[in-house]
Design an enzyme around this catalytic site. Structure first.
Site, mmCIF file in Angstrom:
data_model
loop_
_atom_site.group_PDB
_atom_site.id
_atom_site.type_symbol
_atom_site.label_atom_id
_atom_site.label_comp_id
_atom_site.label_asym_id
_atom_site.label_seq_id
_atom_site.Cartn_x
_atom_site.Cartn_y
_atom_site.Cartn_z
ATOM 1 C CG HIS A 66 53.419 -3.121 -6.254
ATOM 2 N ND1 HIS A 66 54.475 -3.695 -5.581
ATOM 3 C CD2 HIS A 66 53.955 -2.563 -7.358
ATOM 4 C CE1 HIS A 66 55.594 -3.490 -6.249
ATOM 5 N NE2 HIS A 66 55.299 -2.799 -7.327
ATOM 6 C CG ASP A 76 58.747 -2.581 -8.568
ATOM 7 O OD1 ASP A 76 59.579 -2.411 -9.489
ATOM 8 O OD2 ASP A 76 57.559 -2.228 -8.654
ATOM 9 C CB SER A 83 54.337 -2.377 -2.659
ATOM 10 O OG SER A 83 53.586 -3.564 -2.752
#
Length: 398
Positions: free
Chosen positions: A244, A340, A217
């Site tokens: 992301h 995540d 991310s």
């Protein structure tokens, strides 16, 4: 002591709005405002902020040029504000190329589902980036090379001395993207210094793999480029990438990687058949899943509903990879905020797969890798600058 922030934007309304949000957090203090890049460069040297928020399109000096000047004279964590368009995506990637650490959509309604969530995210993002300031002002660690340096490819070296500007040709042209006039490699912030020690020699585990999977991310565009540009054209595995990123950004990012890498890189499409030496980037706003059996695996790109916090979600892709490839997956969780990837990595580990995490010092934000490491899921914590080398040793390519 509060984190000092410099807010840069040619819109007085937006400067005021960002300043109000940041000053509402007791951890943050806006110490200055600039209306263009030239003022930003000057104030960065005089005020020494911990973080700078930066617009891209400004008069006198644009944000990308300002980032480049600030990173040369006074390295500081910079958060870009970007429009969610193809040109906005390209400009944002150019800003990361220049040295910015992260970006957020300029329209707050595009950041999150409601205003309170968007405000909290902006405050948290600035706070997290401030932690990198002290590391960016110190020299990076050096490692003892394991091979003859003259034979090594330096993935951080630009493929061309000419950097793409905001007005350069579209990233959608695959033929021009493979030309010699490619964009320069994204810069990785300096790692925390430590006593210089000989670099440890990696040893292969002896495991056999059929897929490589990487989730990341915040800071991921830099990290992914650092790793992927070092892989050879005959890389023996297909690669799935979960970054992301907004929906309008992933096509531009995939095209840029494809331009810079020896392997092929594309934004994943529903029905794509996984092939060795090809990397598939999950499209923003969607979920990417694997379906089939080893040797005949296709990608499924689905909406996935609104229940998931992340679209794409590392957990979703990792979980489906575990069901298809079981123990034949080499996976990595790189820099990023949140957790995540932890549960997906847990599923992979339970299937016998290998999970590595990026180490704290080389992360822009040590959130996702920390979640995996703290849970005891990762078998190795690796500095970014050595991950490609570790992959090469593990797969017998060194």
């Amino acid at each position: 002591m509060a984190v000092k922030v410099l807010v840069v934007d040619d819109s007085s309304f937006f400067r005021r709005r960002v300043s109000e949000i940041l000053n509402a957090d007791p951890r943050l203090e806006v110490v200055g405002n600039a209306v263009n890049g030239k003022e930003a460069v000057d104030l960065a040297s005089r005020l020494h902020p911990d973080v700078i928020t930066m617009d891209i399109e400004m008069p006198v000096m644009d944000g990308i040029t300002a980032v480049r000047e600030i990173m040369k004279a006074n390295p500081t964590p910079i958060l870009m504000f970007s429009s969610l368009t193809h040109e906005g995506a390209k400009a944002t990637l150019d800003a990361l190329d220049a040295g910015a650490l992260d970006f957020l959509p300029k329209k707050f309604e595009d950041i999150a589902r409601n205003r309170d969530e968007a405000v909290s995210l902006l405050q948290k993002r600035v706070t997290e980036l401030a932690r990198k300031r002290v590391f960016m002002r110190r020299p990076a660690r050096t490692a003892t090379p394991l091979r003859d340096p003259s034979r090594d490819h330096d993935p951080a070296r630009p493929l061309s001395a000419t950097r793409n500007s905001l007005g350069s040709q579209s990233l959608s042209s695959s033929s021009s993207l493979k030309s010699a006039n490619s964009v320069s490699a994204l810069r990785q912030p300096a790692a925390r210094p430590s006593a210089v020690k000989p670099a440890a020699r990696f040893k292969p585990s002896g495991k056999k793999y059929q897929l490589m999977a990487i989730g990341t991310s915040t800071g991921g565009p830099v990290a992914l480029q650092k790793i992927l540009t070092a892989l050879p054209a005959n890389f023996p595995l297909p690669i799935v990438l979960i970054q992301h990123m907004p929906a309008t950004f992933t096509a531009a990012f995939a095209a840029r990687l494809d331009n810079l890498c020896k392997i092929g890189v594309k934004e994943a499409q529903d029905g794509d058949v996984l092939k060795p030496g090809m990397a598939y980037l999950a499209p923003g706003g969607m979920q990417m899943m694997l379906d089939g059996r080893p040797g005949s695996v296709r990608l499924r790109i689905i909406d996935g509903g609104d229940r998931m916090n992340y679209k794409p979600c590392v957990d979703v892709t990792f979980g489906s990879a575990a069901k298809v490839y079981h123990d034949k997956v080499l996976s990595m969780v790189l820099t990023g905020m949140g957790a995540d990837g932890r549960e997906g990595a847990r599923m992979l580990k339970n299937s016998g797969a290998t999970i590595w995490a990026q180490d704290e010092d080389s992360c822009v934000v040590y959130g996702m890798p920390q979640a995996v490491a703290k849970a005891g899921i990762s078998s190795e914590d690796l500095p970014l600058e050595r991950i490609a080398e570790r992959i090469s040793v593990e797969l017998g390519l060194a």
